[in-house]
Scaffold this active site. Structure first.
Site, PDB file in Angstrom:
ATOM      1  CG  HIS A 343      -2.159  -0.829   1.021  1.00 12.64           C
ATOM      2  ND1 HIS A 343      -2.208  -2.158   1.375  1.00 12.64           N
ATOM      3  CD2 HIS A 343      -3.375  -0.534   0.517  1.00 12.64           C
ATOM      4  CE1 HIS A 343      -3.406  -2.639   1.092  1.00 12.64           C
ATOM      5  NE2 HIS A 343      -4.134  -1.679   0.567  1.00 12.64           N
ATOM      6  N   GLY A 344       2.060   1.213   0.457  1.00 13.19           N
ATOM      7  CA  GLY A 344       2.864   2.428   0.460  1.00 13.19           C
ATOM      8  C   GLY A 344       4.264   2.200   0.982  1.00 13.19           C
TER       9      GLY A 344
END
Length: 518
Positions: A343-344
């Site tokens: 996700h990041g």
């Protein structure tokens, strides 16, 4: 004449040229115009397979160019590279040769993803560990690279496992990988589900097209009305955490919990609707996740295409539940840590994924304990021997216990998820932890009435979001069926009403989808 030339130049740049400050979004007027033009041609060409497939591929690549500029070349490379990888794997009978090609493919796919998405993360941490100051020019993150990379990997792995045969037509594979409704933010489509649809005979009628329009309208309302308006308050709080009370942080947490659902599921709804208008079916991606009474159930309802991808291509290959309890717990933790990192490129996402992994492990332990307890419950063994009144009492007691258990399970799961969203949203781990502490130690509910008087529309939007989320599937189906059977002019009025609401509540311009950062 000069003014006319300027107008043409402006329209050319707005509709046909990539602008990094305004990437093409589903919820923009530019996309609406482009899609209407595209759809006019699609209706004219759809009966011819070659023309339809080529036409959709061209528009999909143009759509990606308008989203990420020259990195459309990366999408083309991914399509050709993974197409050839599938054919090469399929051509080998020896398992070792197939495995070598598979791992080369995975390393290149993941390597490209790591370069664009994680180079700065590792460089930053390397500098911190070694006290060096290595600098690197900014690396642009192509929109949707995480999604089409995962989609490509799933195809190649499925070919390796002989779950599907390799696609022998490059156009079909390019269509599958670049299909614009789900290209940049999912759902992550499986080849076994989508490739057979590409050359199927397409039939259109007013009801099926009405359902497609209903999904688009529902997604547009979720994203452009609810998510974008709620985001105005959430952004305000997280831009200056120290300047707001614990109660305001609590409302920001609840707000982001609804915002992220409406944003994510809104995009998926629009993707499903656009695909339906074209005669294709995409999988349901969100199934009222905040109704979950356990963290395990939450992940069966939240971003379903991603959670099933993580299960099938990471958790199960790591051993799943086939090699004992300890191995299962480690596989769960590894899967969720990878999911968080996907996700990041930040430790806060790793923490977010790790906490969800811990939640899943604790729930597995709880289920094991409950199962063992029921097996050793002597009363259950003697249930058939007791009288009618006692049976009734036991039945009522079980119903009450289940109600309490489900209510507590929902309350704990909802707030576990909501608190972890703070780490997802805050600019840093430290700011997220500050917000959590402020909610726990400094929330004063005396602020509730003044808050309502100051921000009534935010509270209304929050309640509408909750209502839409918790509404039953039957209600949605009935509403969708009613909308689908409306005459065209009535559907047009519904769209005009929603567009007018969007114009009234939006802060500035068209807001990008949250998932575009992934």
């Amino acid at each position: 004449m000069i003014e006319f030339e300027r107008l043409i130049y402006h329209l050319f740049n707005q509709f046909l040229v990539y602008n990094p400050n305004t990437p093409l979004l589903f919820n923009s007027g530019v996309f609406l115009v482009l899609f209407l033009i595209f759809y006019g041609g699609y209706i004219f060409l759809y009966k011819n397979d070659l023309l339809r497939i080529s036409y959709v591929i061209l528009f999909s690549f143009f759509f990606y160019y308008k989203s990420s500029g020259g990195f459309v070349v990366l999408l083309a490379f991914s399509a050709i590279f993974n197409y050839l990888s599938g054919i090469l794997i399929d051509s080998f009978q020896l398992r070792l040769n197939r495995k070598i090609v598979l791992w080369i493919n995975i390393l290149i796919n993941v390597g490209l993803l790591f370069y664009f998405k994680y180079t700065f993360f590792f460089l930053k941490n390397w500098n911190a560990i070694t006290s060096q100051n290595i600098e690197l020019e900014a690396i642009f993150l192509p929109i949707g690279i995480s999604f089409f990379t995962f989609q490509a990997i799933s195809y190649v792995v499925d070919v390796y496992k002989k779950q599907i045969s390799a696609c022998r037509n490059l156009l079909d594979f390019a269509f599958y990988l670049s299909f614009f409704p789900q290209l940049v933010a999912g759902p992550i489509v499986r080849a076994k589900d989508f490739l057979p649809q590409i050359r199927q005979k397409l039939e259109f009628d007013s009801v099926s097209m009405g359902w497609g329009l209903f999904w688009i309208l529902k997604g547009l309302f979720k994203k452009a009305v609810l998510a974008d308006y709620i985001a105005q308050y959430v952004d305000l709080i997280y831009s200056n955490e120290a300047g707001y009370t614990g109660f305001e942080h609590l409302l920001a947490m609840y707000g982001y919990t609804i915002q992220i659902y409406c944003d994510f599921s809104g995009y998926s709804d629009m993707a499903i609707g656009l695909a339906m208008l074209m005669g294709y079916e995409l999988c349901l991606n969100f199934d009222r996740p905040y109704l979950a009474t356990s963290i395990t159930e939450f992940w069966r309802r939240w971003h379903i295409s991603l959670s099933t991808w993580l299960r099938d291509y990471i958790y199960i290959p790591l051993g799943g539940n086939r090699h004992g309890i300890l191995r299962m717990y480690l596989a769960l933790m590894a899967t969720m840590l990878i999911g968080g990192f996907w996700h990041g490129a930040d430790w806060k996402f790793v923490f977010w994924g790790g906490m969800h992994g811990i939640g899943l492990v604790i729930h597995k332990i709880y289920l094991t304990f409950v199962t063992d307890f029921k097996k050793n419950n002597a009363e259950k063994d003697n249930f058939k021997k007791i009288g009618f009144l006692k049976k009734t009492a036991f039945s009522v007691s079980d119903t009450l216990i289940n109600f309490i258990k489900n209510s507590l399970g929902w309350l704990i799961t909802f707030h576990f998820v909501a608190f972890l969203w703070i780490f997802f949203r805050a600019e840093s781990f430290e700011k997220a932890w500050f917000s959590v502490q402020k909610i726990i130690t400094a929330t004063d509910f005396d602020y509730a009435l003044p808050f309502w008087e100051t921000r009534p529309l935010f509270v209304v939007m929050l309640l509408v979001g909750l209502f839409l989320h918790f509404s039953s599937k039957l209600s949605y189906n009935n509403l969708g069926h009613y909308f689908a059977t409306l005459p065209f002019w009535a559907k047009a009025i519904c769209y005009l009403v929603v567009i007018q609401i969007i114009l009234q509540v939006q802060a500035e311009g068209v807001q990008p989808f949250i998932y575009f950062q992934f």
